[in-house]
Write a protein that holds these residues in place. Structure first.
Motif, PDB file in Angstrom:
ATOM      1  N   LEU A 162       0.870  -1.173   0.000  1.00 48.94           N
ATOM      2  CA  LEU A 162       0.000   0.000   0.000  1.00 48.94           C
ATOM      3  C   LEU A 162       0.909   1.226   0.000  1.00 48.94           C
ATOM      4  N   TRP A 163       0.771   2.083  -1.019  1.00 51.37           N
ATOM      5  CA  TRP A 163       1.632   3.254  -1.128  1.00 51.37           C
ATOM      6  C   TRP A 163       0.861   4.466  -0.622  1.00 51.37           C
ATOM      7  N   CYS A 164       1.324   5.021   0.504  1.00 48.88           N
ATOM      8  CA  CYS A 164       0.647   6.179   1.083  1.00 48.88           C
ATOM      9  C   CYS A 164       1.685   7.159   1.614  1.00 48.88           C
ATOM     10  N   GLY A 165       1.237   8.145   2.380  1.00 49.67           N
ATOM     11  CA  GLY A 165       2.152   9.148   2.905  1.00 49.67           C
ATOM     12  C   GLY A 165       1.623   9.719   4.202  1.00 49.67           C
ATOM     13  N   THR A 166       2.344  10.700   4.715  1.00 51.93           N
ATOM     14  CA  THR A 166       1.889  11.399   5.915  1.00 51.93           C
ATOM     15  C   THR A 166       2.353  12.847   5.850  1.00 51.93           C
ATOM     16  N   ASP A 167       1.773  13.687   6.723  1.00 54.30           N
ATOM     17  CA  ASP A 167       1.959  15.129   6.594  1.00 54.30           C
ATOM     18  C   ASP A 167       3.002  15.692   7.548  1.00 54.30           C
ATOM     19  N   PHE A 168       4.084  14.956   7.767  1.00 53.60           N
ATOM     20  CA  PHE A 168       5.230  15.501   8.494  1.00 53.60           C
ATOM     21  C   PHE A 168       6.479  14.762   8.024  1.00 53.60           C
ATOM     22  N   ALA A 169       7.637  15.352   8.314  1.00 52.00           N
ATOM     23  CA  ALA A 169       8.898  14.741   7.893  1.00 52.00           C
ATOM     24  C   ALA A 169       9.411  13.806   8.969  1.00 52.00           C
ATOM     25  N   LEU A 170       9.540  12.543   8.647  1.00 54.36           N
ATOM     26  CA  LEU A 170      10.171  11.598   9.552  1.00 54.36           C
ATOM     27  C   LEU A 170      11.613  12.029   9.831  1.00 54.36           C
ATOM     28  N   PRO A 171      12.163  11.689  10.980  1.00 53.58           N
ATOM     29  CA  PRO A 171      13.548  12.091  11.264  1.00 53.58           C
ATOM     30  C   PRO A 171      14.577  11.424  10.355  1.00 53.58           C
ATOM     31  N   THR A 172      14.265  10.239   9.859  1.00 52.77           N
ATOM     32  CA  THR A 172      15.141   9.516   8.935  1.00 52.77           C
ATOM     33  C   THR A 172      14.273   8.654   8.030  1.00 52.77           C
ATOM     34  N   ALA A 173      14.872   8.150   6.985  1.00 53.41           N
ATOM     35  CA  ALA A 173      14.254   7.021   6.288  1.00 53.41           C
ATOM     36  C   ALA A 173      14.316   5.826   7.225  1.00 53.41           C
ATOM     37  N   SER A 174      13.266   5.039   7.264  1.00 54.75           N
ATOM     38  CA  SER A 174      13.204   3.969   8.266  1.00 54.75           C
ATOM     39  C   SER A 174      12.546   2.715   7.718  1.00 54.75           C
ATOM     40  N   PHE A 175      13.032   1.574   8.195  1.00 52.04           N
ATOM     41  CA  PHE A 175      12.362   0.297   7.998  1.00 52.04           C
ATOM     42  C   PHE A 175      11.705  -0.043   9.325  1.00 52.04           C
ATOM     43  N   LEU A 176      10.378  -0.178   9.317  1.00 53.95           N
ATOM     44  CA  LEU A 176       9.623  -0.280  10.557  1.00 53.95           C
ATOM     45  C   LEU A 176       8.652  -1.460  10.503  1.00 53.95           C
ATOM     46  N   PRO A 177       8.949  -2.582  11.124  1.00 52.38           N
ATOM     47  CA  PRO A 177       7.955  -3.658  11.230  1.00 52.38           C
ATOM     48  C   PRO A 177       7.057  -3.427  12.436  1.00 52.38           C
ATOM     49  N   VAL A 178       5.762  -3.660  12.254  1.00 49.93           N
ATOM     50  CA  VAL A 178       4.799  -3.560  13.346  1.00 49.93           C
ATOM     51  C   VAL A 178       4.028  -4.873  13.410  1.00 49.93           C
ATOM     52  N   GLU A 179       3.992  -5.461  14.602  1.00 48.32           N
ATOM     53  CA  GLU A 179       3.273  -6.718  14.808  1.00 48.32           C
ATOM     54  C   GLU A 179       1.887  -6.413  15.365  1.00 48.32           C
ATOM     55  N   THR A 180       0.866  -6.912  14.687  1.00 48.41           N
ATOM     56  CA  THR A 180      -0.516  -6.690  15.102  1.00 48.41           C
ATOM     57  C   THR A 180      -1.181  -8.038  15.377  1.00 48.41           C
ATOM     58  N   GLU A 181      -2.414  -7.987  15.817  1.00 45.21           N
ATOM     59  CA  GLU A 181      -3.147  -9.228  16.076  1.00 45.21           C
ATOM     60  C   GLU A 181      -3.375 -10.034  14.803  1.00 45.21           C
ATOM     61  N   HIS A 182      -3.272  -9.389  13.657  1.00 40.20           N
ATOM     62  CA  HIS A 182      -3.517 -10.076  12.389  1.00 40.20           C
ATOM     63  C   HIS A 182      -2.231 -10.565  11.725  1.00 40.20           C
ATOM     64  N   GLY A 183      -1.090 -10.021  12.138  1.00 38.36           N
ATOM     65  CA  GLY A 183       0.179 -10.366  11.512  1.00 38.36           C
ATOM     66  C   GLY A 183       1.086  -9.144  11.462  1.00 38.36           C
ATOM     67  N   THR A 184       2.169  -9.267  10.717  1.00 37.51           N
ATOM     68  CA  THR A 184       3.184  -8.207  10.668  1.00 37.51           C
ATOM     69  C   THR A 184       3.036  -7.363   9.410  1.00 37.51           C
ATOM     70  N   PHE A 185       3.112  -6.045   9.602  1.00 37.14           N
ATOM     71  CA  PHE A 185       3.169  -5.080   8.507  1.00 37.14           C
ATOM     72  C   PHE A 185       4.532  -4.392   8.566  1.00 37.14           C
ATOM     73  N   VAL A 186       5.148  -4.203   7.423  1.00 39.32           N
ATOM     74  CA  VAL A 186       6.472  -3.587   7.374  1.00 39.32           C
ATOM     75  C   VAL A 186       6.396  -2.314   6.542  1.00 39.32           C
ATOM     76  N   ALA A 187       6.869  -1.207   7.116  1.00 39.31           N
ATOM     77  CA  ALA A 187       6.874   0.069   6.404  1.00 39.31           C
ATOM     78  C   ALA A 187       8.277   0.370   5.885  1.00 39.31           C
ATOM     79  N   HIS A 188       8.334   0.809   4.632  1.00 42.33           N
ATOM     80  CA  HIS A 188       9.527   1.430   4.060  1.00 42.33           C
ATOM     81  C   HIS A 188       9.158   2.912   3.968  1.00 42.33           C
TER      82      HIS A 188
END
Length: 516
Positions: A162-188
């Motif tokens: 899913l290609w989306c965005g947000t309205d602020f500047a992250l401090p760095t480029a980041s690889f961010l895995p998040v574990e949820t009740e349904h499984g893991t989502f990974v953000a680039h």
């Protein structure tokens, strides 16, 4: 050769860039670009440009690159896993908003004398031009209209993004895995402006279905965004988003399509960028490939005596580089598919695995960029203090570390067949070690090994691609079967075996002489 007229189909970065290059080199040539959408209608968020790409663009056209850099956002890179965050120094990594990039390239094309026609839908056979460049994207109408001629094959990837965005500047480029009740989502994710960041989020099909996103995808109109998925993921990544929401722009779940064409040109029509080829976003962007295609096409046209020779030369010169990148991207894509399985690995060691995942970077080369990260990662590998990890002679040190597994001990990671002892012999002959054929070989090795105290010795062909595939299957065996994995490796490829050891893909190396 001197060109008289060129028509470019598609107003993306590749089309605008090649149009400018050709007009600069052939000022008397009529260069027309046709784009069916209005100039202010674009989709997507940020575009990243690595240092090597910047060098290539500067060599081809310093003026447009300077304008791109001036409006870009420079940043560093980090990986965060289960609360453990490590900054990865990156030399001159920049990103720019896609709409801003198009504005820059559009202005420079016009300044060079390119005639731009927006809101105009034309086909290649309608144009009376000496050369037609089809830069009309991944769903290229030009390619599809002559499908048999160009011989396109399309491989659709299993995972979804899913290609989306947000309205602020992250401090760095980041690889961010998040574990949820349904499984893991990974953000680039990466910032591309003082108030904007790209968030590309990927997951496996099972997690996607458990979260109900098959249903949200089905009820989202093609020209709208999946607001339910965006809301769910805004909550899942709330800590990283610092209270900001994810925003969409025709954002919906997609499966990546790898496109390859048997031919890139026919008569006076040539494909460029995504129309001819795609490579997974984890290692290279379509923007980079398309603009570098433009550089190669411009050079071929300048050097050849006629159009057919020029187009043949363009394809002969450019295709090997593209196909190599596609193969590298395929390996990277499969590594990210299995990324959730590695969340137990310390993040410094995980970064070694990330950097060496596709055989492009050695441990020593990564250490030159991020020495502290490599020292900590190697300390995890060896089970020692960071102070015990040398700053030089890493290859010998990595190979000399002892291995203790259950009741078995090896004094070093480089062993002979005799030192290896009792083992199951397995020749790796699969293309995709993570796919169905890999499943078969894992089951075969598991059945033969009997218990986890046994070792499996992997063999493969001597070329680098086969050896890297062997290491990937070795990682599966270590994780899924719990066996000690040794790999036979030709002496010239030992540096890749060293990276595999440090990354946890294999346990032991059996050096072999290279075949004649």
């Amino acid at each position: 050769m001197e060109l008289r007229s060129v028509a470019v189909l598609g107003g993306g970065p590749g089309g605008l860039y090649v149009a400018r290059l050709l007009k600069l080199r052939h000022p008397d040539c009529a260069v027309d670009l046709y784009e069916q959408s209005p100039p202010d209608q674009t989709f997507g968020f940020g575009v990243g440009l690595a240092t090597k790409t910047q060098r290539n663009l500067e060599a081809a056209d310093p003026a447009s690159l300077a304008a791109i850099v001036e409006r870009s956002f420079q940043h560093e890179m980090a990986m965060e896993v289960r609360g453990e965050r490590v900054l990865l120094p990156v030399d001159n990594l920049i990103a720019i908003g896609r709409s801003t990039l198009l504005d820059v390239l559009r202005q420079h094309a016009e300044d060079a004398g390119v005639r731009l026609h927006y809101g105009t839908r034309v086909t290649a056979d309608e144009l009376d031009a000496e050369l037609v460049i089809a830069s009309d994207g991944v769903s290229s109408a030009t390619r599809e209209a002559s499908a048999d001629t160009f011989g396109a094959t399309i491989d659709t990837h299993d995972s979804l993004y899913l290609w989306c965005g947000t309205d602020f500047a992250l401090p760095t480029a980041s690889f961010l895995p998040v574990e949820t009740e349904h499984g893991t989502f990974v953000a680039h994710a990466y910032p591309y402006a003082p108030d904007r960041s790209t968030f590309l989020i990927e997951t496996d099909e099972e997690t996607w279905r458990r979260a109900g996103f098959d249903a949200t995808t089905a009820r989202t109109p093609y020209d709208e965004s999946d607001v339910e998925s965006l809301a769910y993921l805004s909550q899942a990544f709330a800590a990283e988003l610092q209270g900001h929401p994810l925003v969409g722009n025709r954002t919906r779940w997609l499966q990546f399509r790898t496109i390859r064409c048997a031919r890139w040109h026919h008569d006076n029509v040539v494909l460029l960028g995504d129309a001819a080829h795609t490579a997974h976003y984890s290692i290279g962007s379509g923007t980079k490939l398309a603009m570098e295609d433009g550089i190669a096409l411009d050079a071929a046209l300048a050097e050849a005596p006629d159009l057919e020779t020029a187009l043949a030369r363009y394809e002969a010169v450019r295709r090997p580089a593209v196909e190599h990148l596609q193969e590298t991207a395929r390996r990277s894509m499969r590594w990210w598919d299995t990324f959730p399985d590695r969340l137990d690995v310390p993040v410094d060691q995980l970064l070694i695995a990330y950097m060496t995942r596709a055989g492009k970077v050695s441990v020593d080369r990564f250490a030159a960029l991020a020495g502290d990260v490599v020292r900590r990662g190697l300390a995890h590998y060896a089970g020692c203090a960071v102070s015990e990890v040398p700053e030089e002679d890493r290859t010998d040190w990595i190979l000399s570390r002892p291995l203790l597994r259950d009741d078995q001990t090896w004094p070093a990671r480089s062993v002979t067949l005799e030192q290896l002892g009792s083992h199951v012999d397995l020749t790796v002959d699969v293309h995709d070690p993570w796919g169905g054929d890999g499943d078969v070989q894992v089951k075969q090795a598991t059945a033969q090994s009997g218990d986890a105290s046994r070792s499996v010795l992997l063999r493969s062909a001597d070329d680098l691609g086969a050896v890297l595939t062997m290491f990937d299957l070795g990682e599966r065996l270590r994780r899924e079967a719990g066996v000690v994995v040794a790999a036979t490796v030709p002496a010239p490829l030992v540096e890749f075996a060293v990276a595999a050891l440090a990354s946890g893909r294999i346990d032991l190396v059996v050096p072999m002489p290279a075949s004649a």
